[in-house]
Design a protein around this motif. Structure first.
Motif, PDB file in Angstrom:
ATOM      1  N   PRO A 100      -5.862   1.138  -7.542  1.00  0.00           N
ATOM      2  CA  PRO A 100      -6.096   1.753  -8.841  1.00  0.00           C
ATOM      3  C   PRO A 100      -5.006   2.962  -9.342  1.00  0.00           C
ATOM      4  N   ILE A 101      -4.223   3.504  -8.558  1.00  0.00           N
ATOM      5  CA  ILE A 101      -3.215   4.288  -9.055  1.00  0.00           C
ATOM      6  C   ILE A 101      -2.122   3.344  -9.635  1.00  0.00           C
ATOM      7  N   GLY A 102      -1.925   2.208  -8.997  1.00  0.00           N
ATOM      8  CA  GLY A 102      -0.832   1.369  -9.547  1.00  0.00           C
ATOM      9  C   GLY A 102      -1.333   1.226 -10.932  1.00  0.00           C
ATOM     10  N   VAL A 149     -13.204   9.176  -4.458  1.00  0.00           N
ATOM     11  CA  VAL A 149     -12.353   9.781  -3.418  1.00  0.00           C
ATOM     12  C   VAL A 149     -11.218  10.467  -3.700  1.00  0.00           C
ATOM     13  N   CYS A 150     -10.724  10.259  -5.114  1.00  0.00           N
ATOM     14  CA  CYS A 150      -9.279  11.057  -5.196  1.00  0.00           C
ATOM     15  C   CYS A 150      -9.333  12.690  -5.022  1.00  0.00           C
ATOM     16  N   PRO A 151      -8.446  13.094  -3.991  1.00  0.00           N
ATOM     17  CA  PRO A 151      -8.495  14.692  -3.753  1.00  0.00           C
ATOM     18  C   PRO A 151      -8.240  15.371  -4.522  1.00  0.00           C
ATOM     19  N   VAL A 152      -7.512  14.705  -5.794  1.00  0.00           N
ATOM     20  CA  VAL A 152      -7.203  15.808  -6.798  1.00  0.00           C
ATOM     21  C   VAL A 152      -7.989  15.609  -8.104  1.00  0.00           C
ATOM     22  N   LYS A 153      -9.225  14.609  -7.886  1.00  0.00           N
ATOM     23  CA  LYS A 153     -10.061  14.390  -8.967  1.00  0.00           C
ATOM     24  C   LYS A 153      -9.252  13.798 -10.099  1.00  0.00           C
ATOM     25  N   ILE A 154      -8.501  13.081 -10.126  1.00  0.00           N
ATOM     26  CA  ILE A 154      -7.881  12.118 -11.086  1.00  0.00           C
ATOM     27  C   ILE A 154      -9.028  11.027 -11.815  1.00  0.00           C
ATOM     28  N   ASN A 155      -9.335  11.206 -12.981  1.00  0.00           N
ATOM     29  CA  ASN A 155     -10.363  10.405 -13.320  1.00  0.00           C
ATOM     30  C   ASN A 155      -9.619   9.037 -14.067  1.00  0.00           C
ATOM     31  N   ILE A 156      -9.659   8.244 -12.593  1.00  0.00           N
ATOM     32  CA  ILE A 156      -8.753   7.044 -13.226  1.00  0.00           C
ATOM     33  C   ILE A 156      -9.470   6.018 -14.168  1.00  0.00           C
ATOM     34  N   PRO A 157     -10.742   5.779 -14.063  1.00  0.00           N
ATOM     35  CA  PRO A 157     -11.363   4.941 -15.054  1.00  0.00           C
ATOM     36  C   PRO A 157     -11.178   5.310 -16.446  1.00  0.00           C
ATOM     37  N   HIS A 215       0.857  -1.160   0.076  1.00  0.00           N
ATOM     38  CA  HIS A 215      -0.155  -0.039   0.089  1.00  0.00           C
ATOM     39  C   HIS A 215       0.729   1.129  -0.029  1.00  0.00           C
ATOM     40  N   ILE A 216       0.702   2.300  -0.643  1.00  0.00           N
ATOM     41  CA  ILE A 216       1.332   3.538  -0.715  1.00  0.00           C
ATOM     42  C   ILE A 216       1.613   4.253   0.525  1.00  0.00           C
ATOM     43  N   VAL A 217       0.449   4.190   1.307  1.00  0.00           N
ATOM     44  CA  VAL A 217       0.420   4.881   2.728  1.00  0.00           C
ATOM     45  C   VAL A 217       0.899   3.983   3.783  1.00  0.00           C
ATOM     46  N   ASN A 271      -1.031  13.930 -11.481  1.00  0.00           N
ATOM     47  CA  ASN A 271      -1.343  14.863 -10.505  1.00  0.00           C
ATOM     48  C   ASN A 271      -1.621  14.386  -9.044  1.00  0.00           C
ATOM     49  N   CYS A 272      -1.097  12.812  -9.014  1.00  0.00           N
ATOM     50  CA  CYS A 272      -1.196  12.212  -8.099  1.00  0.00           C
ATOM     51  C   CYS A 272      -0.540  12.677  -6.725  1.00  0.00           C
ATOM     52  N   ILE A 273      -1.113  12.737  -5.301  1.00  0.00           N
ATOM     53  CA  ILE A 273      -0.267  12.997  -4.452  1.00  0.00           C
ATOM     54  C   ILE A 273      -0.185  12.159  -3.610  1.00  0.00           C
ATOM     55  N   ARG A 274      -0.077  10.701  -4.103  1.00  0.00           N
ATOM     56  CA  ARG A 274      -0.024   9.304  -3.274  1.00  0.00           C
ATOM     57  C   ARG A 274      -0.619   9.405  -1.954  1.00  0.00           C
ATOM     58  N   CYS A 275      -1.933   9.627  -1.966  1.00  0.00           N
ATOM     59  CA  CYS A 275      -2.563   9.508  -0.594  1.00  0.00           C
ATOM     60  C   CYS A 275      -3.075   8.141  -0.282  1.00  0.00           C
ATOM     61  N   GLY A 276      -3.314   7.423  -1.380  1.00  0.00           N
ATOM     62  CA  GLY A 276      -3.511   5.948  -1.078  1.00  0.00           C
ATOM     63  C   GLY A 276      -5.222   5.767  -1.126  1.00  0.00           C
ATOM     64  N   ALA A 277      -6.002   6.951  -0.898  1.00  0.00           N
ATOM     65  CA  ALA A 277      -7.395   6.757  -0.726  1.00  0.00           C
ATOM     66  C   ALA A 277      -8.193   5.682  -1.893  1.00  0.00           C
ATOM     67  N   CYS A 278      -7.551   6.000  -3.129  1.00  0.00           N
ATOM     68  CA  CYS A 278      -8.201   5.072  -4.142  1.00  0.00           C
ATOM     69  C   CYS A 278      -7.993   3.603  -3.890  1.00  0.00           C
ATOM     70  N   GLN A 279      -6.766   3.306  -2.964  1.00  0.00           N
ATOM     71  CA  GLN A 279      -6.595   1.886  -3.014  1.00  0.00           C
ATOM     72  C   GLN A 279      -7.569   1.282  -1.994  1.00  0.00           C
TER      73      GLN A 279
HETATM   74  S1  SF4 Z   1      -6.696   8.632  -4.589  1.00  0.00           S
HETATM   75 FE1  SF4 Z   1      -5.892  10.206  -6.360  1.00  0.00          FE
HETATM   76  S2  SF4 Z   1      -4.280  11.217  -5.358  1.00  0.00           S
HETATM   77 FE2  SF4 Z   1      -4.547   9.535  -3.855  1.00  0.00          FE
HETATM   78  S3  SF4 Z   1      -3.172   7.966  -4.494  1.00  0.00           S
HETATM   79 FE3  SF4 Z   1      -5.426   7.390  -5.657  1.00  0.00          FE
HETATM   80  S4  SF4 Z   1      -4.753   8.957  -7.410  1.00  0.00           S
HETATM   81 FE4  SF4 Z   1      -3.193   9.435  -6.042  1.00  0.00          FE
END
Ligand code: SF4
Lengths: 245, 480
Positions: free
Chosen positions: B343-345, B374-382, B156-158, B314-322
């Motif tokens: 998802p970020i991975g 949940v992404c705090p910087v709104k990365i449209n992962i899908p 996990h990144i966090v 744009n990812c700030i590596r918060c891990g919320a998406c995981q």
């Molecule tokens: S939720 Fe967004 S900012 Fe956080 S790790 Fe995932 S992609 Fe990066």
């Protein structure tokens, strides 16, 4: 109102009862319904699996079929999400200015079925009668891409005779995800198992949703496990009545 | 898994790795429990922010703006960092970054370094490189320490050790720290780690850190953490070496106002990180006497050049998406075969590693959208997943069963006549597979080939006799 139906390839082929139910509800509400015969598929399966080249011609086809429509109603949240999220980009990719304009004009007139009833027509009670214990699963695309919110639940609450029970983890994905269910069958099954457990815990007779793709997935497991629980599209519940009308 | 570095070049494809991860019930229980707890905390602290959506939008704007002018801000950072007494190094790829860091450590004469958790050092596999050069790295972050002593890999990144529970951690500490009497209360474990680490903090004179943000305007570097070990690593050593991806830069000091609100809430469900360290170059009176920063590209400029993939940076590596991802929650992180999981991975790894090594990752998602939500910087992962799937398809060409089937389906959907014929054909083709149940309804319990995944645990209802369009036509002529 003149309502054009996009019934989707999936409903047309596998779940015709859903399309019939949509017709029934809309006509009961006094609308004129039409079904452009040349329609086939919105392109979702191709697009989401990475086959863009195969999906692009389906955009032009869709636009050609529905160009002059007053409103387009679609009984599938994921197909509507496909259109709203990706059609503008696809038109861009095709580099066809006229098509791009047509897509821009058409999209605001396209509605998911429950969305059409609650948001466009402002209705909750559509005169349905369904004396069963039912639980509602919020399909991911309806929930997150379309923002249906509690619209479907408001429609269900207005159904006479219904015993509506809340589903634990209602917003969790059922694990279908189109080709995901086949490509990652194990993970998909594990997600599905959580969902069916939650459904069985409600002791509902039927689970409903705004999307037959989720329902087919759920139905597959509920049937395999011989649970006796049915799946039924929201439109079919809303189309049911006690015959007094 | 133990000891071997996570690398998509050598890892099994996701469905295979997921299968074995899912066979580990203890791991699944640990992952489920940990992600449930973090998600609950996150939901609470996000819920108390009336302007959360505005903050997300602001976060997205800051990141987008930065990426659009990355060259300008990187140069500005270099200028200001140098002015403050830091030494800036540029690394094109992982190998170059490793070389620079190993050389810098060697130059200090030290054969040990203390480290504060950094996904970037995992990304470049720094620890094995240090060890190969005779330098021993000590992880000081509690989770990283557990991973290092357990010869494991982060999942996990966090919260890198989120796949381990307390009993497992106690066992690792007991054997690796040689503490046969170790108790099992959280306090006992924390005390053991503290004793173990304190000695390192006081003895080791070189620190290696990652960075959460690089501030262009001031040349400062920001690290946020919860344990205080970072603060120790950043202030006690004589030499501090920081490594950061070039995507970590932000334009102004004031941008932290937004990012330091959304990051801790999304990452660990805290209103604020207990420790927020910002250092700018060196100071004669305090802290390290030498500060080096390695700014690493490692495929990031290529990602930047891809208009659709760009938002990944744009990812700030918060891990919320995981934590939110139902796929990650079933499999844990190791199944992704990459230091960046979830998802970020699934979007970052294929772009960092050249697609062909991570073709299964963009498909490790049901596209449910929970990550985007949940992404705090709104990365449209899908959206990025779909974009990468298209790249996979293009790479693989049309010479495989799936591609041929997809093309055939595409042709069918392009003509109403062909579509109707296919509907009829489908009914005929499926008929040998259909079995009637008690109610006279037809079901399919077994499907061949690729579709067999479906019927492992699900039945499929047979096709109805009449399609909707047939019914519609008949209805027209019958006058209802
Ligand atoms: S939720 Fe967004 S900012 Fe956080 S790790 Fe995932 S992609 Fe990066």
């Amino acid at each position: 109102m003149r309502v054009s139906l996009f019934i989707t390839c999936y409903n047309d082929t596998l779940f015709p009862e859903t399309g019939k139910a949509v017709v029934r509800v809309l006509e009961r509400l006094g609308h004129t319904v039409e079904f452009p015969a040349g329609q086939t598929c919105c392109g979702q399966m191709h697009w989401n699996t990475g086959y863009q080249a195969e999906a692009l011609p389906l955009l032009s086809r869709f636009v050609a079929q529905f160009k002059g429509a007053e409103v387009v109603v679609v009984p599938s949240s994921s197909c509507v999400a496909m259109m709203r999220d990706h059609y503008p980009k696809m038109a861009e990719q095709l580099n066809d200015a006229a098509l791009k304009r047509e897509v821009e004009e058409l999209l605001p007139k396209v509605f998911e079925f429950s969305e059409f009833l609650t948001k466009r027509l402002g209705l909750e009670d559509v005169g349905a009668y369904y004396p069963h214990r039912v639980t509602y699963h919020a399909s991911c695309h309806g929930l997150r891409n379309l923002g249906l919110g509690d619209g479907p639940l408001r429609l269900l609450r207005a159904v006479r005779g219904i015993d509506l029970v809340e589903l634990q983890g209602v917003e969790q994905c059922c694990g279908f995800g189109g080709t995901f269910a086949v490509k990652n069958a194990e993970v998909s099954s594990a997600m599905l198992a959580e969902k069916t457990t939650a459904i069985l815990n409600t002791r509902a007779e039927a689970c409903t949703a705004c999307d037959n793709s989720c329902l087919m997935h759920l139905q597959g497991a509920l049937h395999r496990q011989r649970t006796g629980v049915e799946t039924v599209h929201l439109a079919e519940i809303l189309a049911s009545d006690d015959g007094t009308r | 898994m133990s000891g071997t570095a996570l690398d998509p070049r050598t890892a099994p494809v996701f469905p295979m790795a997921a299968r074995s991860a899912m066979g580990d019930t203890q791991l699944r229980k640990n992952v489920r429990h940990a992600t449930d707890v973090i998600q609950g905390k996150r939901a609470r602290v996000v819920g108390e922010m009336p302007d959360w959506q505005e903050l997300r939008e602001a976060g997205k704007r800051i990141r987008q703006h930065t990426m659009a002018h990355l060259d300008v801000y990187l140069e500005e950072f270099e200028r200001n960092c140098t002015k403050a007494g830091g030494v800036v190094h540029w690394a094109r790829d992982a190998a170059e970054a490793r070389r620079i860091i190993v050389d810098l450590v060697k130059a200090t004469g030290s054969d040990e370094v203390i480290k504060i958790k950094s996904m970037t050092t995992e990304e470049i596999q720094l620890n094995p490189a240090l060890e190969a050069a005779g330098i021993h790295p000590f992880e000081t972050d509690l989770a990283e320490l557990i991973i290092q002593l357990g010869e494991d890999q982060p999942s996990h990144i966090v919260v890198p050790a989120l796949h381990k529970n307390r009993q497992q951690i106690r066992e690792i500490f007991r054997t690796k720290m040689n503490l046969p009497e170790l108790g099992e209360r959280p306090q006992d474990l924390a005390d053991a780690a503290r004793m173990f680490l304190r000695e390192k903090f006081l003895r080791v004179k070189t620190g290696v850190s990652g960075a959460n943000f690089l501030i262009a305007e001031t040349g400062g570097v920001c690290v946020v953490e919860s344990e205080g070990n970072g603060r120790m690593c950043l202030t006690l050593p004589e030499t501090l070496i920081t490594v950061a991806g070039i995507d970590k830069v932000v334009p102004r000091f004031q941008d932290l106002e937004v990012l330091l609100q959304v990051l801790p809430r999304s990452a660990t469900g805290e209103r604020m990180n207990p420790y927020n360290s910002i250092w700018t170059g060196v100071d004669a009176a305090d802290g390290p006497k030498a500060f080096h920063i390695v700014l690493m590209d490692n495929a990031r400029t290529e990602i930047l050049a891809d208009a659709e993939g760009r938002q990944t940076l744009n990812c700030i590596r918060c891990g919320a998406c995981q934590n939110a991802c139902p796929v990650y929650r079933q499999t844990g992180g190791h199944a992704y075969g990459s230091v960046y999981a979830g998802p970020i991975g699934a979007i970052l790894t294929p772009q960092l590693m050249e697609m062909e090594h991570a073709q299964s990752l963009p498909y490790a998602s049901s596209l449910c959208g929970a990550c985007y939500e949940v992404c705090p910087v709104k990365i449209n992962i899908p959206e990025v997943l779909i974009h990468l799937r298209n790249k996979v398809v293009e790479q693989n060409g049309m010479r495989n069963v799936e591609a041929l089937a997809m093309r055939a389906m595409g042709m069918i959907f392009q003509s109403e006549r062909r579509f109707r014929a296919a509907q009829r054909m489908g009914r005929i083709a499926e008929s040998p597979l259909v079995r009637k149940d008690g109610q006279g309804q037809g079901w399919i319990g077994w499907l061949p080939g690729l579709l067999g995944g479906w019927t492992q645990v699900r039945d499929l209802q047979s096709m109805p006799k009449e399609t909707f369009r047939d019914w519609w036509e008949k209805r027209g002529t019958d006058g209802k």
